[in-house]
Enzyme design. Structure first.
Site, PDB file in Angstrom:
ATOM      1  N   HIS A 147       8.954  -3.175   3.096  1.00 11.63           N
ATOM      2  CA  HIS A 147       9.480  -4.491   3.481  1.00 11.63           C
ATOM      3  C   HIS A 147       9.389  -5.560   2.380  1.00 11.63           C
ATOM      4  O   HIS A 147      10.389  -6.117   1.939  1.00 11.63           O
ATOM      5  CB  HIS A 147       8.686  -5.036   4.679  1.00 11.63           C
ATOM      6  CG  HIS A 147       8.595  -4.133   5.857  1.00 11.63           C
ATOM      7  ND1 HIS A 147       9.612  -3.972   6.758  1.00 11.63           N
ATOM      8  CD2 HIS A 147       7.583  -3.352   6.310  1.00 11.63           C
ATOM      9  CE1 HIS A 147       9.239  -3.134   7.718  1.00 11.63           C
ATOM     10  NE2 HIS A 147       8.011  -2.746   7.464  1.00 11.63           N
TER      11      HIS A 147
HETATM   12  C1  BDR Z   1       5.787  -7.104   7.819  1.00 10.15           C
HETATM   13  O1  BDR Z   1       4.573  -6.939   8.544  1.00 10.15           O
HETATM   14  C2  BDR Z   1       3.568  -6.446   7.715  1.00 10.15           C
HETATM   15  O2  BDR Z   1       2.894  -5.398   8.337  1.00 10.15           O
HETATM   16  C3  BDR Z   1       4.224  -6.045   6.418  1.00 10.15           C
HETATM   17  O3  BDR Z   1       3.347  -6.319   5.333  1.00 10.15           O
HETATM   18  C4  BDR Z   1       5.465  -6.901   6.362  1.00 10.15           C
HETATM   19  O4  BDR Z   1       5.191  -8.158   5.768  1.00 10.15           O
HETATM   20  C5  BDR Z   1       6.819  -6.143   8.388  1.00 10.15           C
HETATM   21  O5  BDR Z   1       7.034  -6.400   9.723  1.00 10.15           O
END
Ligand code: BDR
Ligand code: CA
Length: 312
Positions: A242
């Site tokens: 992400h």
């Molecule tokens: C987001 O949530 C976190 O677990 C990850 O680092 C990312 O920023 C994805 O939903």
């Protein structure tokens, strides 16, 4: 000229890759500091992990600040089930030796935005928006001085990953997100709709493993760790990477595609708190407030990541 950025983060393996990508790209982004927030794991761990990543990158000179240890109005929700109990499970890194800065992250944000020329600093939040909203509340004069906010959070077509309706970063602190989305600052939003295309396929992980030096194998070990959870959940061929998509957008925006639309944050819904209500089809007359990305060139993104991380 490199864009000045502050990364606001809750590392998190994918946060760690975002930090590495930024530190590997001084021609494109100048990291003024890293502000940590509670999110994937509690604040003491995110502040520790951020420093471990800076040291891994050979950059113990980066100023790392600890910020808010809980959301504005809600109990903290964490994600050890994805990221492991340290938040950075996967490879054993040494405990950080570089210091945590004395100042609170929110004070650093306020002071930096007041000191730097108006419009010259981009904020890159890749965790819950608590630090950013707190800075805006405490010092409203900084709001028009923020050049842009490029954040990872939300979803429209993919809906939710922590509840059926909400993405993790927005779900943890919807009140903070609502403040930021209503701020009037230019927003670029990198939602799950995009990041679910940035999949760590076997071939891509192997390419990281095969890189000489410490960085590639560390990235491979992190993705190996968290993809177990995501592969099982989505039945996909890898896990979404992400957070580095935000930095990639700053370096090479042509890899992404989106629309300038209205996005509101649901703070009250019994089942939908934390939802990003994105007017993708422009069916309301609510004013656009965000460039909401939907698509990306995943091969181009991984090529960029590989090329940049090889420079560290
Ligand atoms: C987001 O949530 C976190 O677990 C990850 O680092 C990312 O920023 C994805 O939903
Ligand atoms: Ca994150």
């Amino acid at each position: 000229m490199a864009q000045k950025i502050i990364i606001d983060t809750d590392p998190g393996q994918d946060d760690a890759v975002a930090i590495l990508l930024a530190l590997a790209s001084p021609d494109a982004v100048e990291v003024l500091g890293i502000t940590c927030v509670a999110g994937n794991v509690p604040l003491p761990l995110t502040a520790r992990n951020a420093r471990m990543v800076c040291e891994l990158a050979g950059r113990p000179d980066i100023a790392v600040f600890a910020g808010c240890d809980r959301p504005l109005q809600r109990p903290l929700v964490t994600a050890e089930h994805v990221h492991g109990k340290t938040g950075l499970d996967g490879i054993d890194l040494p405990e950080p030796r570089m210091p945590l800065q004395d100042r609170h992250a929110v004070d650093f944000l306020i002071e930096t935005l007041r000191r730097e020329p108006a419009g010259s600093v981009t904020l890159v939040p890749i965790g819950p928006l608590t630090n950013i909203a707190t800075a805006m509340e405490r010092a409203p004069d900084i709001v028009p001085r923020i050049g842009r906010i490029v954040l990872m959070g939300g979803a429209y077509f993919e809906v939710g990953n922590i509840t059926p309706a909400a993405e993790f970063n927005i779900h943890v602190d919807p009140e903070a997100a609502a403040r930021v989305f209503a701020s009037g600052v230019e927003l670029t939003v990198v939602p799950l709709d995009v990041t679910h295309k940035a999949l760590t396929t076997r071939q891509r992980v192997e390419a990281f493993s095969a890189m000489p030096g410490k960085i590639g194998p560390a990235v491979a070990s992190w993705t190996d760790f968290f993809e177990r959870f995501d592969k099982q959940k989505y039945g996909s061929e890898g896990a979404p990477l992400h957070d580095p998509c935000t930095i990639a957008w700053l370096i090479e925006p042509g890899l992404f595609d989106g629309r300038f639309i209205n996005v509101e944050i649901e703070t009250e819904g019994r089942f939908t708190a934390g939802m990003t209500v994105a007017d993708w089809w422009r069916v309301t007359d609510r004013a656009p407030n965000a460039t909401f990305l939907r698509d990306m060139d995943a091969d181009g993104f991984f090529a960029l990541l590989h090329d940049r991380l090889a420079r560290l």
